[in-house]
Write a protein that holds these residues in place. Structure first.
Motif, PDB file in Angstrom:
ATOM      1  N   TRP A  85       0.852  -1.185   0.000  1.00  0.00           N
ATOM      2  CA  TRP A  85       0.000   0.000   0.000  1.00  0.00           C
ATOM      3  C   TRP A  85       0.886   1.232   0.000  1.00  0.00           C
ATOM      4  O   TRP A  85       2.096   1.140   0.229  1.00  0.00           O
ATOM      5  CB  TRP A  85      -0.947  -0.017   1.204  1.00  0.00           C
ATOM      6  CG  TRP A  85      -0.263  -0.087   2.542  1.00  0.00           C
ATOM      7  CD1 TRP A  85       0.227   0.971   3.263  1.00  0.00           C
ATOM      8  CD2 TRP A  85       0.004  -1.266   3.330  1.00  0.00           C
ATOM      9  NE1 TRP A  85       0.781   0.517   4.430  1.00  0.00           N
ATOM     10  CE2 TRP A  85       0.664  -0.846   4.505  1.00  0.00           C
ATOM     11  CE3 TRP A  85      -0.253  -2.629   3.163  1.00  0.00           C
ATOM     12  CZ2 TRP A  85       1.068  -1.725   5.503  1.00  0.00           C
ATOM     13  CZ3 TRP A  85       0.163  -3.512   4.152  1.00  0.00           C
ATOM     14  CH2 TRP A  85       0.804  -3.066   5.306  1.00  0.00           C
ATOM     15  N   ARG A  86       0.286   2.412  -0.241  1.00  0.00           N
ATOM     16  CA  ARG A  86       1.071   3.638  -0.330  1.00  0.00           C
ATOM     17  C   ARG A  86       1.717   3.944   1.018  1.00  0.00           C
ATOM     18  O   ARG A  86       1.023   3.996   2.032  1.00  0.00           O
ATOM     19  CB  ARG A  86       0.179   4.821  -0.754  1.00  0.00           C
ATOM     20  CG  ARG A  86       0.980   6.050  -1.176  1.00  0.00           C
ATOM     21  CD  ARG A  86       0.084   7.269  -1.360  1.00  0.00           C
ATOM     22  NE  ARG A  86      -0.345   7.800  -0.086  1.00  0.00           N
ATOM     23  CZ  ARG A  86      -1.455   8.500   0.101  1.00  0.00           C
ATOM     24  NH1 ARG A  86      -2.247   8.758  -0.907  1.00  0.00           N
ATOM     25  NH2 ARG A  86      -1.777   8.940   1.303  1.00  0.00           N
ATOM     26  N   MET A  87       3.016   4.125   1.022  1.00  0.00           N
ATOM     27  CA  MET A  87       3.726   4.520   2.228  1.00  0.00           C
ATOM     28  C   MET A  87       3.986   6.023   2.120  1.00  0.00           C
ATOM     29  O   MET A  87       4.372   6.518   1.074  1.00  0.00           O
ATOM     30  CB  MET A  87       5.044   3.766   2.353  1.00  0.00           C
ATOM     31  CG  MET A  87       4.880   2.263   2.546  1.00  0.00           C
ATOM     32  SD  MET A  87       4.041   1.831   4.102  1.00  0.00           S
ATOM     33  CE  MET A  87       5.381   2.078   5.277  1.00  0.00           C
ATOM     34  N   ASP A  88       3.754   6.731   3.214  1.00  0.00           N
ATOM     35  CA  ASP A  88       3.904   8.180   3.180  1.00  0.00           C
ATOM     36  C   ASP A  88       5.177   8.618   3.873  1.00  0.00           C
ATOM     37  O   ASP A  88       5.814   7.843   4.579  1.00  0.00           O
ATOM     38  CB  ASP A  88       2.681   8.821   3.814  1.00  0.00           C
ATOM     39  CG  ASP A  88       1.434   8.574   2.986  1.00  0.00           C
ATOM     40  OD1 ASP A  88       1.459   8.913   1.802  1.00  0.00           O
ATOM     41  OD2 ASP A  88       0.446   8.015   3.517  1.00  0.00           O
TER      42      ASP A  88
END
Lengths: 667, 667
Positions: B37-40
């Motif tokens: 998933w998108r890691m910020d």
């Protein structure tokens, strides 16, 4: 293209990552000052995908900046990766997941048949949205985008002078450079100056360094902007060398025997060249930041001077930032509007639909953000969080200013045009623009000019030039209104004068719109010429001829706070090229309307419409030649040439003689 | 607090930054696998502000991780900063701007009168929004949050065995550790195993290391999860030592003479302790990632076992990510819903309004995101980008599933409760929850049970347990429906059985809701007891008693793919504590409903309602003692004690005897 391997990354992230590096280079002495707007990060984990067919077996080399893994649909994760993967003939999907918090995650893939580029790989930040990967000039596996640096060269000083226990070096012209002290054995204390006064004023010079020799090397790492350097050390060193970031070679040329005009053009060109770094900077000494309002003007200069479309794209990409959009670009309302208008200009000068397509979703987000900042009449009004800049000049921008509305109307119209470019229906924005313009006239047009604005619903009564200029420039004012503005504002000395080259740019454009080329030339000569008289080797952030001595270097309450190499000082290149020589893009081609009545004999060439135009005038004859583009030449009434237009075709040479027009085709 | 200096940062960014570090520790052999998933990223530039008054002069020491500057309103930028600023008596505003792309920007400020903490400093990412700065346990200037590591200790193996050219080490229990080979002179090849079989299977063991001695040290840097280690080296070494990340000391205790039950509890406790790292991990060997559905259950275990509220907050903060919210948490629809419900539990067990206040704006964003994923009936339906997980079991979750709707209705109701906690009107969400529940019944309730779902508007006809369990658990089912579900689903062996401890958790909770404590105890003994029979020292990701030999370690098509230390295996702690011993929070206090008819004599203690409860039962007498909390004790019908409730006050001791209730106050 398909056959070239190059480093690739998530679109926009090279710019975001580089922006973080570059915006951190502003120093006031040893104080680092980074931007006061939100700075974003690249995505720290991105995944690249390629679907490909190998006609025969292939050894595919893979490199990444960051930790990474490789997954191939028919194999799974690649274990014990040695730098390459051997694949037999067949159809594959390859996924490369790269993780890098500190720097841009990017990859380089090269087999005989599979090569990383924007055609072969797509990329996601794992939010279910996929883009073609982005790339630029990094075509060698050893040349990662994270190592990108501007090219440098060694430059020697022009003269030196022993003074006050140190040595004052003069490089003869402003430049941006690191310095190296060969043979230094003790720390060297450096005081830089855009002016001689600044370098010698150890207490107040804006830029300083203490260069401590380490392992036989004594050099700085962050460039400074200077013409002068005052260096002091307890022990002598052999030599000082500047490691200069020299400007790119310009793509335009203007030659004339009028020395003043020639120097104004040349110094403008050099000024812009210095400010055109990884991004377009406002000035090279003080903030070294990228500002949308400045980029808007600089890009126009650049289309003529260097036609470096990459630096424009990089600047616009970096300025937009990342999601969520919850503040204006640079925190300035006008600067969000200029960003939209910059896209329109970009398209006019490049016809590059791909970049407009990439930016359109961002432009839409900013249009939505703007709409959320407007009142029920559609007026952009003052928010405590938003800076309504307009110009450095005495004015009160609280409440509602006429200027922001005219600029907003222009941006609405501009956005509608961008939609059209991308095949999207933007008519609602055209209508919103018209409605806003109408309301702006109703609210602020009084006695033949726009008032500056109202605070708490009450007109302040002040008149400024801004809304009036922009109403003409963006084509909103009708004939009657134009006449009123000319008389009541533009030529009215009682209306507060403009003192920054920033707004001077729009004022002179407006003059040109009215056909007042004599006044434009006069202004170039007096204002920019005035700086030359003061010894400028680059043009300044602001100039007041009344100031004398070191006083003229002061600004922001600091003795040398004024930037003496400021991009918005370079507008003579644009004004001369676009208005006086009169070369402009038009519907895929160009128009050229030389103002021969105000020009001395000259030779001019510049990039335009995907090609190049050359035009010269020796007082009797005009020669025109276009290469790679077609256009139209106009002789105006009173030019001495027969009034009218002539089509210019690429590759042909045209010659015109005074009084009667005579076309000589090339052999 | 005001008088303690501590490292401070932008709220949530410590978690985001640490999350990037920790989520990058998943390795399959030498392949690093980061989340899908998108890691910020943390904000790379943040600005801290303090307004303060000095009664006398003060020397203020300032440290930052990152490049930084200090601005003081009455002074300007601090030049030539030497580590401190001397200020005279007076009123000041201090601004510290910190820039750090690679790691968390944070500061530590300590004067006699000004100290950095969340009371003294506020912080912004320069988007015009200011928050009180965040802090945790980093109270020394040398103890930056960027250097945060879990504590470790040296642990020796239990036995070793020379085998196949190497040495097989057995540590006697699963653990997470790095390893060090003292005196190693050649690379040591390491094959780890949760099972003996895995360690010895050099080809297929999931975790490997090649430890190369450098400067006399041969140690690994990234922990692995193992009980066994098979090590091979061409040259002998002196000794192997494990550098163990040992679990925290638990805060609860359960003692009984029923060895099986005792072991189930102890192994559960140890299992959860191993999975509770910087964040709550699903399992320590394979993905080592943080999953919202897992965190939801683990947090419930944790409220009884360790009451580590910080790890819950950290996990929930990291899971929410950053703006923009455009995907589900972990990409899983259910997991966004569990995240909302986790906040409700967190509040029930901690009464911590501050954290709920911090999370509410994020919860709102996720509620909006969910609403945008629903159809016109308010049903969450299948999107190609969203994973409708539910459970590892055969089922088709395309279209609309009844389970997601029941969970969504629970989350809507939960969010409404969170609003109430924060003094916000959430009634619309209560109503939306009721409406959704009603429509779910209409659409999916057929012949006395919920059908699994419909695809393309057609019911598949399949019955699964999920929606049925959750309708009971979240209080939606009325009496009649509960009876139907019990008969038609819960006790119906024809309905597909649950095979993961993950959903077993909800099934046993539901059993308990029906008062079927005998069945709950039986299930604990057979299912978890079954793993013990197989030699488990920690509980597994999945367990099928029918599988024998090494076959039981396989999952995801990999020979040792199954995680043998999985947080969701730890639910017996929760089931025993909350349902069988029966301790639950209630309106600021606790209730305790011990199921004496199914419990052997026991001693139990755990944290609850801000205090601690102790309860013991020796077959004749029940002793109860609460410390720091008040509550209510219930004896149920058939318990052998007089049916009814007794108020329990903090600090007093209560004793009850079988048949007649007798309260003995402490002296």
């Amino acid at each position: 293209m398909k056959n070239k391997a190059t480093w690739i990354w998530y679109p926009g992230d090279f710019e975001i990552s580089l922006f973080n590096r570059c915006m951190a280079r502003r120093y006031e002495r040893n104080v680092q000052i980074t931007p006061f707007w939100r700075m974003d990060s690249h995505f720290v984990t991105v995944k690249f995908y390629a679907n490909f067919v190998l006609g025969k077996e292939d050894r595919i080399y893979i490199k990444a900046d960051g930790t990474f893994n490789i997954f191939i649909d028919k194999i799974g994760y690649i274990r014990d990766f040695k730098g390459y993967v051997d694949l037999g003939a067949g159809e594959y999907e390859m996924q490369i997941l790269v993780n890098n918090v500190a720097a841009l995650p990017c990859i380089y893939v090269e087999g005989e048949q599979l090569k990383s580029n924007k055609e072969s790989f797509r990329v996601t930040c794992q939010d279910n949205v996929f883009y073609p990967a982005a790339s630029w000039i990094f075509d060698s596996p050893d040349d990662s985008p994270n190592a990108y640096r501007l090219p440098v060269k060694e430059t020697a000083y022009l003269k030196k002078e022993v003074k006050g226990g140190g040595i004052l070096y003069d490089f003869g012209r402003e430049m941006t450079a690191c310095v190296r002290f060969d043979g230094a054995q003790a720390p060297v204390y450096c005081y830089y100056g855009e002016s001689r006064e600044e370098a010698l004023d150890k207490e107040h010079s804006e830029q300083t360094d203490v260069v401590v020799p380490e392992k036989g090397i004594a050099a700085t790492e962050c460039t400074k902007a200077f013409r002068y350097l005052f260096a002091l050390s307890e022990r002598p060193y052999q030599e000082l060398v500047a490691i200069e970031e020299a400007p790119d070679e310009p793509k335009c040329s203007f030659k004339c025997e009028d020395k003043k005009l020639q120097e104004i053009f040349d110094v403008s060109l050099y000024t812009f060249g210095l400010c055109k770094k990884e991004f377009i900077l406002d000035g090279v000494k003080r903030d070294r930041w990228t500002w949308s309002g400045d980029v808007y003007q600089s890009a126009l200069v650049n289309y003529y001077s260097h036609f470096d479309t990459e630096v424009v794209k990089r600047s616009l990409r970096a300025l937009k930032g990342k999601d969520p959009i919850n503040a204006h670009i640079n925190h300035i309302t006008d600067y969000t509007l200029y960003w939209i208008l910059s896209l329109c200009d970009y398209y006019r000068y490049t016809a590059d639909k791909e970049f407009i397509g990439e930016m359109l979703p961002w432009a839409e987000k900013y249009m939505n953000f703007l709409a959320g900042r407007a009142d029920e009449d559609g007026f952009l009004y003052y928010h405590a969080d938003d800076w309504m800049f307009i110009d450095w000049a005495p004015m009160d921008n609280r409440g509602i200013t006429s200027f922001e509305q005219v600029l907003y109307a222009a941006a609405l119209k501009g956005y509608a045009e961008l939609c059209k470019v991308c095949g999207k229906d933007g008519r609602a924005y055209f209508e919103a623009s018209e409605a806003l313009w109408k309301k702006t006239v109703e609210r602020f047009w009084r006695e033949g000019r726009f008032l500056h604005g109202e605070i708490d619903g009450v007109q302040t009564g002040k008149v400024t030039r801004y809304a009036n200029l922009f109403a003409v420039l963006y084509g909103f004012a009708d004939k009657k209104m134009r006449e009123d503005i000319l008389r009541n504002v533009l030529l009215n000395p009682d209306v507060q004068a403009i003192t920054t080259p920033y707004m001077k740019f729009y004022e002179l454009k407006t003059m040109a719109e009215y056909g007042l080329y004599g006044e434009v030339m006069q202004s170039l000569r007096s204002y920019w010429g005035g700086m030359l008289v003061c010894g400028a080797t680059t043009f300044w952030e602001a100039f007041d001829p009344a100031e004398t001595g070191a006083e003229k270097y002061a600004m922001y309450g600091r003795r040398y706070g004024k930037s003496l190499c400021h991009a918005w000082g370079a507008s003579p290149v644009y004004l001369l090229a676009a208005y006086v020589v009169g070369v402009m893009p038009k519907e895929g081609g160009f128009v050229c309307r030389p103002k021969l009545s105000v020009l001395p004999p000259f030779e001019f060439s510049c990039p335009i419409a995907g090609g190049k135009i050359k035009i010269s005038y020796d007082g009797k004859k005009v020669l025109v030649e276009a290469d790679g583009c077609n256009g139209e030449l106009f002789f105006e009434k009173g030019s001495g040439f027969e009034e009218g237009s002539i089509e210019i075709e690429s590759g042909k040479k045209y010659s015109f003689e005074r009084v009667k027009v005579k076309v000589c085709r090339s052999v």
